[in-house]
Scaffold this motif. Structure first.
Motif, PDB file in Angstrom:
ATOM      1  N   LYS A  75       0.778  -1.309  -0.114  1.00  0.00           N
ATOM      2  CA  LYS A  75      -0.037   0.113  -0.151  1.00  0.00           C
ATOM      3  C   LYS A  75       0.845   1.281  -0.241  1.00  0.00           C
ATOM      4  O   LYS A  75       0.511   2.270  -0.730  1.00  0.00           O
ATOM      5  CB  LYS A  75      -0.608  -0.029   1.054  1.00  0.00           C
ATOM      6  CG  LYS A  75      -1.930  -0.971   1.020  1.00  0.00           C
ATOM      7  CD  LYS A  75      -2.803  -1.412   2.495  1.00  0.00           C
ATOM      8  CE  LYS A  75      -3.341  -0.121   2.907  1.00  0.00           C
ATOM      9  NZ  LYS A  75      -4.113  -0.362   4.296  1.00  0.00           N
ATOM     10  N   GLY A  76       1.890   1.404   0.618  1.00  0.00           N
ATOM     11  CA  GLY A  76       2.720   2.360   0.870  1.00  0.00           C
ATOM     12  C   GLY A  76       3.458   2.878  -0.152  1.00  0.00           C
ATOM     13  O   GLY A  76       3.377   3.973  -0.823  1.00  0.00           O
ATOM     14  N   GLU A  77       4.139   1.917  -1.099  1.00  0.00           N
ATOM     15  CA  GLU A  77       4.855   2.115  -2.002  1.00  0.00           C
ATOM     16  C   GLU A  77       4.073   2.476  -3.419  1.00  0.00           C
ATOM     17  O   GLU A  77       4.121   3.289  -4.154  1.00  0.00           O
ATOM     18  CB  GLU A  77       5.689   0.880  -2.562  1.00  0.00           C
ATOM     19  CG  GLU A  77       6.671   1.290  -3.341  1.00  0.00           C
ATOM     20  CD  GLU A  77       6.370   1.322  -4.984  1.00  0.00           C
ATOM     21  OE1 GLU A  77       7.039   2.049  -5.795  1.00  0.00           O
ATOM     22  OE2 GLU A  77       5.122   0.632  -5.315  1.00  0.00           O
ATOM     23  N   SER A  78       2.677   1.711  -3.315  1.00  0.00           N
ATOM     24  CA  SER A  78       2.006   2.166  -4.602  1.00  0.00           C
ATOM     25  C   SER A  78       1.220   3.181  -4.337  1.00  0.00           C
ATOM     26  O   SER A  78       1.106   4.098  -5.301  1.00  0.00           O
ATOM     27  CB  SER A  78       0.817   0.898  -4.566  1.00  0.00           C
ATOM     28  OG  SER A  78       0.089   0.783  -3.596  1.00  0.00           O
ATOM     29  N   SER A  79       0.906   3.723  -3.269  1.00  0.00           N
ATOM     30  CA  SER A  79       0.212   4.937  -3.091  1.00  0.00           C
ATOM     31  C   SER A  79       1.231   6.030  -3.511  1.00  0.00           C
ATOM     32  O   SER A  79       0.881   7.127  -4.350  1.00  0.00           O
ATOM     33  CB  SER A  79      -0.228   5.312  -1.756  1.00  0.00           C
ATOM     34  OG  SER A  79       0.594   5.517  -0.752  1.00  0.00           O
ATOM     35  N   TYR A  80       2.582   5.920  -2.992  1.00  0.00           N
ATOM     36  CA  TYR A  80       3.650   6.897  -3.386  1.00  0.00           C
ATOM     37  C   TYR A  80       3.756   6.902  -4.942  1.00  0.00           C
ATOM     38  O   TYR A  80       3.535   7.997  -5.287  1.00  0.00           O
ATOM     39  CB  TYR A  80       4.871   6.485  -2.637  1.00  0.00           C
ATOM     40  CG  TYR A  80       5.968   7.338  -3.008  1.00  0.00           C
ATOM     41  CD1 TYR A  80       6.388   8.523  -2.628  1.00  0.00           C
ATOM     42  CD2 TYR A  80       6.860   6.746  -4.058  1.00  0.00           C
ATOM     43  CE1 TYR A  80       7.586   9.403  -3.213  1.00  0.00           C
ATOM     44  CE2 TYR A  80       7.975   7.448  -4.659  1.00  0.00           C
ATOM     45  CZ  TYR A  80       8.537   8.595  -4.133  1.00  0.00           C
ATOM     46  OH  TYR A  80       9.468   9.543  -4.659  1.00  0.00           O
ATOM     47  N   TRP A  81       3.983   5.915  -5.506  1.00  0.00           N
ATOM     48  CA  TRP A  81       3.906   5.839  -6.975  1.00  0.00           C
ATOM     49  C   TRP A  81       2.870   6.448  -7.670  1.00  0.00           C
ATOM     50  O   TRP A  81       3.061   7.182  -8.689  1.00  0.00           O
ATOM     51  CB  TRP A  81       4.417   4.185  -7.469  1.00  0.00           C
ATOM     52  CG  TRP A  81       4.478   4.192  -8.944  1.00  0.00           C
ATOM     53  CD1 TRP A  81       5.593   4.328  -9.557  1.00  0.00           C
ATOM     54  CD2 TRP A  81       3.224   3.522  -9.904  1.00  0.00           C
ATOM     55  NE1 TRP A  81       5.356   3.826 -10.978  1.00  0.00           N
ATOM     56  CE2 TRP A  81       4.054   3.552 -11.026  1.00  0.00           C
ATOM     57  CE3 TRP A  81       2.079   3.261  -9.710  1.00  0.00           C
ATOM     58  CZ2 TRP A  81       3.443   3.119 -12.142  1.00  0.00           C
ATOM     59  CZ3 TRP A  81       1.235   2.887 -10.972  1.00  0.00           C
ATOM     60  CH2 TRP A  81       1.865   2.853 -11.917  1.00  0.00           C
TER      61      TRP A  81
END
Length: 141
Positions: A75-81
């Motif tokens: 979730k963290g990396e995908s929202s950042y991306w």
């Protein structure tokens, strides 16, 4: 080396269930990125798919992995991306909560099909209805 096969079906939604992923092209792009990112982080993501306001993942946990950390990474990396690439009009967030249930070996193919067929599934049923079914089926209170 340990031999471990623990499958988990994880479902998480967009913040306030906002339908950010409103086109099939955008959904494909996001799911593909989540799959690639998982692979780079050593997460075995068997299947990923979803609809405009949520994501389903079928994950096999490794010996040094736990559900909370894996969901946080995905979730963290995908929202950042998503935000870095301005894929949504507004700032994107995932909801804090998520579902995670174990999947027995005999049900893997059934869960794969369920995850794979999200587009057709949600032509008949909303995420709110699906959410309630998960609560009832898995006895979440």
């Amino acid at each position: 080396m340990p031999f471990i096969k623990i499958y988990i079906h994880v479902v998480f939604s967009t913040k306030n269930r906002i339908p950010y992923f409103n086109t099939p092209e955008l959904r494909i792009k996001v799911w593909k990125h989540i799959k690639e990112n998982a692979s780079q982080k050593g997460i075995f993501l068997d299947m990923v798919n979803g609809y405009s306001d949520h994501c389903h993942c079928l994950i096999s946990l490794g010996s040094n992995q736990n559900i909370e950390k894996i969901v946080q990474l995905l979730k963290g990396e995908s929202s950042y991306w998503i935000n870095k690439n301005a894929l949504t009009k507004e700032k994107f967030f995932w909801q804090d909560e998520y579902f995670a249930v174990s999947v027995s070996e005999s049900m893997i193919e059934s869960v794969r099909n369920y995850v794979k067929n999200q587009e057709s599934h949600h032509k008949k049923k909303s995420f709110a209805e699906e959410y309630q079914e998960f609560l009832d089926k898995y006895n979440f209170k």
